[in-house]
Enzyme design. Structure first.
Site, PDB file in Angstrom:
ATOM      1  N   GLU A 281     -10.019   2.925  -2.596  1.00 47.59           N
ATOM      2  CA  GLU A 281     -10.549   3.112  -1.249  1.00 47.59           C
ATOM      3  C   GLU A 281     -11.062   4.534  -1.027  1.00 47.59           C
ATOM      4  OE1 GLU A 281      -7.227   3.937   2.001  1.00 47.59           O
ATOM      5  OE2 GLU A 281      -6.598   2.306   0.666  1.00 47.59           O
TER       6      GLU A 281
ATOM      7  N   ASP B 178     -14.809   0.675  -0.707  1.00 45.21           N
ATOM      8  CA  ASP B 178     -15.027   0.387   0.704  1.00 45.21           C
ATOM      9  C   ASP B 178     -16.528   0.339   0.946  1.00 45.21           C
ATOM     10  OD1 ASP B 178     -15.429   0.841   3.590  1.00 45.21           O
ATOM     11  OD2 ASP B 178     -13.263   1.198   3.649  1.00 45.21           O
TER      12      ASP B 178
ATOM     13  N   HIS C  71     -11.880  -2.734   0.237  1.00 48.27           N
ATOM     14  CA  HIS C  71     -11.120  -2.100   1.309  1.00 48.27           C
ATOM     15  C   HIS C  71     -11.912  -2.248   2.603  1.00 48.27           C
ATOM     16  CE1 HIS C  71      -9.944   1.674   3.585  1.00 48.27           C
ATOM     17  NE2 HIS C  71      -8.746   1.222   3.250  1.00 48.27           N
TER      18      HIS C  71
ATOM     19  N   ASP D  12       0.842  -1.189   0.000  1.00 49.68           N
ATOM     20  CA  ASP D  12       0.000   0.000   0.000  1.00 49.68           C
ATOM     21  C   ASP D  12       0.881   1.243   0.000  1.00 49.68           C
ATOM     22  OD1 ASP D  12      -1.914   1.929   0.288  1.00 49.68           O
ATOM     23  OD2 ASP D  12      -2.821   1.092   2.099  1.00 49.68           O
TER      24      ASP D  12
ATOM     25  N   HIS E 269      -0.494   4.277  -0.264  1.00 44.31           N
ATOM     26  CA  HIS E 269      -1.276   5.278   0.473  1.00 44.31           C
ATOM     27  C   HIS E 269      -1.235   6.654  -0.175  1.00 44.31           C
ATOM     28  CE1 HIS E 269      -3.122   5.907   4.623  1.00 44.31           C
ATOM     29  NE2 HIS E 269      -3.495   4.689   4.273  1.00 44.31           N
TER      30      HIS E 269
ATOM     31  N   GLU F  83      -1.099  -0.901  -4.154  1.00 43.44           N
ATOM     32  CA  GLU F  83      -2.338  -0.197  -3.885  1.00 43.44           C
ATOM     33  C   GLU F  83      -2.114   1.306  -3.792  1.00 43.44           C
ATOM     34  OE1 GLU F  83      -5.345   0.082  -0.039  1.00 43.44           O
ATOM     35  OE2 GLU F  83      -4.426  -1.839  -0.566  1.00 43.44           O
TER      36      GLU F  83
END
Length: 381
Positions: free
Chosen positions: A235, A257, A284, A183, A185, A209
């Protein structure tokens, strides 16, 4: 049957639950939250509740249409998350009313078990290796970790080497039979991603991700083109229209999500859209038990499902745990890195209402950290 009461509960570590009660005694639970802005979503739920009170809860699609489109100003994380939690609760009630699990209402199951992954934390390779070994011992076949901590706008060779070293430590423990996802982010811009991903390719990550921030989706095709690693994102996208550009750019995995992207109703449509592009669904879910139950119901009934995130025992839930709010944790028991399909009506779990009400008496006010670069400017967390 009519909806007579809607309540919300701010519960630790950082969640918001909603309870929808009917005049027949059926109760549905949902998880409407934006982490770090839970109080704002709570207010949105209270506003939307004005419409739902007195309505038939079984008209789930009609309510979704009104809740998302009934206001002149639409969309965004707060509104779509408020709708998501209410939508979960309505599906929960519907399943109980008909005496079937939600996945039966979505067309029936297409699989008997759902593969899951867990997070591993740690800043140093040794810490990562120890955390990965613990998850392997627990029977997990898939793990995810942050690709990095704070990154410079264009990472130095030392920063790139540190990313590779941490992933290599995890791969050494996992071997070639298990998967590791990374991830980013949104911490890495396009220039950084172009430098880092080819270096990671020999370690064969499952996927990378959110290599870019959502507002840089116009660069995703460049990332997909330069990346030998499958790209995942979603996400921080809140409806099917927002997923269209990433899918057209060629992402391999979409990650809506269930507590942000309009709930069960919208995520099943996002999954169908992704299927037309040959992309896979990996919801997510670093959240609580209701969000996980909703995610699993979708996973049981979705052909192009890949793997499910879950936060049982995650390192940043100190003092509160997902299973604390369940009467019976059995539905979430891990078997060989999977959760077996469960067929209890509704979302398939029983919330410990007494525990939720106790926790709600001391509401949290969780906020995510704010990071800064060495020169004092803002850095992505």
């Amino acid at each position: 049957m009519k909806i007579i009461r809607i309540e919300t509960f701010l519960v630790p570590p950082r969640w918001l639950f909603c309870r929808v009660e009917t005049d027949t005694g059926l109760v549905g639970w949902g998880e409407p939250v934006v982490e770090g802005r839970a109080e704002v979503v709570r207010t949105a739920v209270e506003v939307l509740a004005e419409y739902l009170l007195g309505e038939d809860p079984l008209r789930v699609e009609q309510h979704w249409q009104v809740l998302t489109k009934g206001g002149f100003y639409r969309g965004g994380p707060v509104l779509s998350s408020a709708v998501a939690g209410l939508d979960q609760a309505l599906w929960d009630i519907a399943g109980q009313a008909y005496g079937v699990p939600v996945h039966a209402l979505l067309g029936g199951p297409v699989r008997d078990r759902v593969r899951i992954y867990s997070w591993v934390g740690g800043d140093e390779p040794g810490e990562i290796a120890d955390a990965a070994a613990a998850q392997v011992a627990a029977g997990l076949t898939g793990l995810k970790m942050n690709a990095s901590g704070q990154l410079s706008p264009i990472p130095t060779p030392a920063e790139i080497d540190a990313v590779v070293a941490r992933v290599a430590a995890a791969r050494a423990v996992l071997g070639d039979e298990r998967d590791i996802a990374l991830d980013f982010h949104g911490r890495a811009g396009l220039a950084a991603v172009r430098r880092i991903l080819p270096e990671l390719a020999p370690l064969r990550p499952f996927f990378v991700e959110e290599p870019l921030l959502p507002d840089q989706a116009h660069h995703l095709r460049d990332v997909v083109t330069c990346s030998p690693v499958p790209v995942a994102t979603g996400e921080r996208l809140y409806g099917r229209s927002e997923f269209l550009a990433p899918l057209q750019a060629g992402v391999s995995v979409v990650q809506p999500d269930l507590s942000h992207a309009g709930g069960i109703s919208e995520v099943r449509r996002i999954a169908a859209l992704a299927e037309t592009y040959g992309a896979l669904l990996a919801p997510h879910c670093p959240l609580g038990p209701i969000a996980l139950a909703a995610s699993l119901q979708v996973a049981f009934a979705t052909p192009n499902f890949l793997i499910q995130e879950q936060s049982i025992g995650i390192h940043y839930h100190a003092g509160s745990e997902l299973l604390d709010y369940l009467v019976d944790p059995e539905p979430f028991r891990f078997v060989d890195g999977h959760i077996l399909r469960f067929d209890r009506p509704g979302l398939g779990i029983t919330i410990d209402e007494a525990a939720v009400r106790r926790a709600g008496q001391s509401p949290h006010a969780w906020r995510n950290p704010v990071w800064r670069h060495p020169d004092g400017s803002f850095a992505e967390w």
